[in-house]
Scaffold this active site. Structure first.
Site, PDB file in Angstrom:
ATOM      1  N   LYS A 108      -6.348   3.771   8.920  1.00 54.50           N
ATOM      2  CA  LYS A 108      -5.434   4.723   8.274  1.00 54.50           C
ATOM      3  C   LYS A 108      -5.977   6.148   8.348  1.00 54.50           C
ATOM      4  CE  LYS A 108      -3.357   1.336   5.174  1.00 54.50           C
ATOM      5  NZ  LYS A 108      -3.202   0.848   3.801  1.00 54.50           N
ATOM      6  N   SER A 162       0.792  -1.229   0.000  1.00 55.87           N
ATOM      7  CA  SER A 162       0.000   0.000   0.000  1.00 55.87           C
ATOM      8  C   SER A 162       0.828   1.284   0.000  1.00 55.87           C
ATOM      9  CB  SER A 162      -0.972   0.017   1.185  1.00 55.87           C
ATOM     10  OG  SER A 162      -0.282   0.076   2.406  1.00 55.87           O
TER      11      SER A 162
END
Length: 319
Positions: free
Chosen positions: A270, A227
């Site tokens: 996140k 990611s």
């Protein structure tokens, strides 16, 4: 039952198992499981749990009456952010226990009246904070970009740093204890930015005459996952163009060699990590829009989210 060699029929029994991560569960066992992913608590949720349940529970456990020890909201927030960063509330409760133990000792030594714990005197009970502010940089620097990562303890910010050393022969190396998937992501980012030199109007000799070093602090922590792909590519572009990205921007997304941005996991965690680091703008893969839309409004408040399909769109946002 043949699987665990029991002389009983357990075929109609429902087993419930818990795990912090599924990577280490054997594949044949995982294939027989129904997976339910439960994200961790955010600061506001932990604060309410502490106020409504944990403080009163520990008062009773330590033989103290209601009101004898008061922990205000500011102190609880500091405990959550500076001493007990985790998905659950176990460490939070352990720190409240520590406050209660020290308070009990004070009462035993003759303290009268109630004890108030606030943001200014918290360190007397718990010592210095274990965790510091997630923002390492107070200004934008070419080659430095903030990414977002998921860990078993929740979300965290992740800086990608790139620098160039003039040499005769070009090269590329990565440091920061990157595991295989993340190392591959960095190589994809390096190849992609090199392949777009003409389109991005990068000086052709830049990659030919420089040794590129990409680093991900903190070096003592192992890191893996795809990611950070778009973050690494942005750091390399920023370095090559000598242009810092705008402040208070973070991003997450897997990158392919053609510049396509693929979806990632851990959107809630996140996003929370970005808010802690005072980020105002987050870039996500387009396919994660539905995950962001499902988040409660109090998590999304103050965040401007952009959803991208291709890497070129990332550059339009950060510049």
């Amino acid at each position: 039952d043949h699987y665990i060699d029991l002389r009983f029929d357990i075929s109609n029994i429902l087993f419930i198992a818990t795990a912090n991560q599924i990577d280490t569960i054997p594949a044949p066992l995982l294939d027989r499981m129904e997976i339910m992913k439960l994200s961790g608590y955010i600061l506001e949720e932990k604060l309410e749990i502490a106020k409504k349940y944990l403080v009163s529970k520990q008062l009773a456990s330590h033989g103290l009456k209601k009101g004898m020890v008061k922990i205000d909201n500011n102190a609880l927030k500091k405990i959550i952010d500076g001493y007990a960063r985790e998905a659950g509330v176990r460490s939070l409760e352990n720190n409240i226990k520590k406050i209660m133990r020290k308070s009990t000792r004070k009462f035993a030594e003759g303290e009268t009246g109630s004890i108030s714990v606030n943001g200014s005197n918290l360190e007397e009970f718990l010592g210095k904070p274990r965790f510091t502010d997630d923002s390492l940089y107070d200004k934008s620097i070419p080659g430095v970009v903030m990414g977002l990562a998921w860990t078993s303890l929740g979300g965290t910010t992740l800086y990608i740093e790139a620098t160039a050393v003039p040499v005769k022969n070009k090269g590329f190396k990565q440091t920061g204890q990157l595991k295989d998937v993340m190392r591959e992501s960095s190589e994809i980012a390096y190849t992609y930015v090199q392949s777009k030199i003409k389109d991005y109007k990068i000086e052709p000799s830049f990659f030919e005459s420089n040794y590129i070093h990409l680093h991900v602090p903190a070096g003592a922590t192992p890191k893996d996952g795809p990611s950070a792909g778009i973050t690494m590519a942005t750091a390399l572009y920023s370095l090559a163009k000598d242009k810092p990205v705008k402040k208070n921007v973070a991003m997450t997304g897997e990158l392919t060699v053609t510049g396509k941005v693929l979806p990632i996991g851990g959107v809630k965690e996140k996003t929370i990590a970005a808010k802690k680091a005072k980020v105002k703008t987050i870039i996500y893969p387009f396919e994660n829009k539905k995950d962001f839309d499902e988040l409660p409004e109090y998590i999304k408040k103050g965040i401007t989210a952009h959803f991208v399909n291709y890497f070129d769109e990332v550059l339009e946002i950060v510049y």
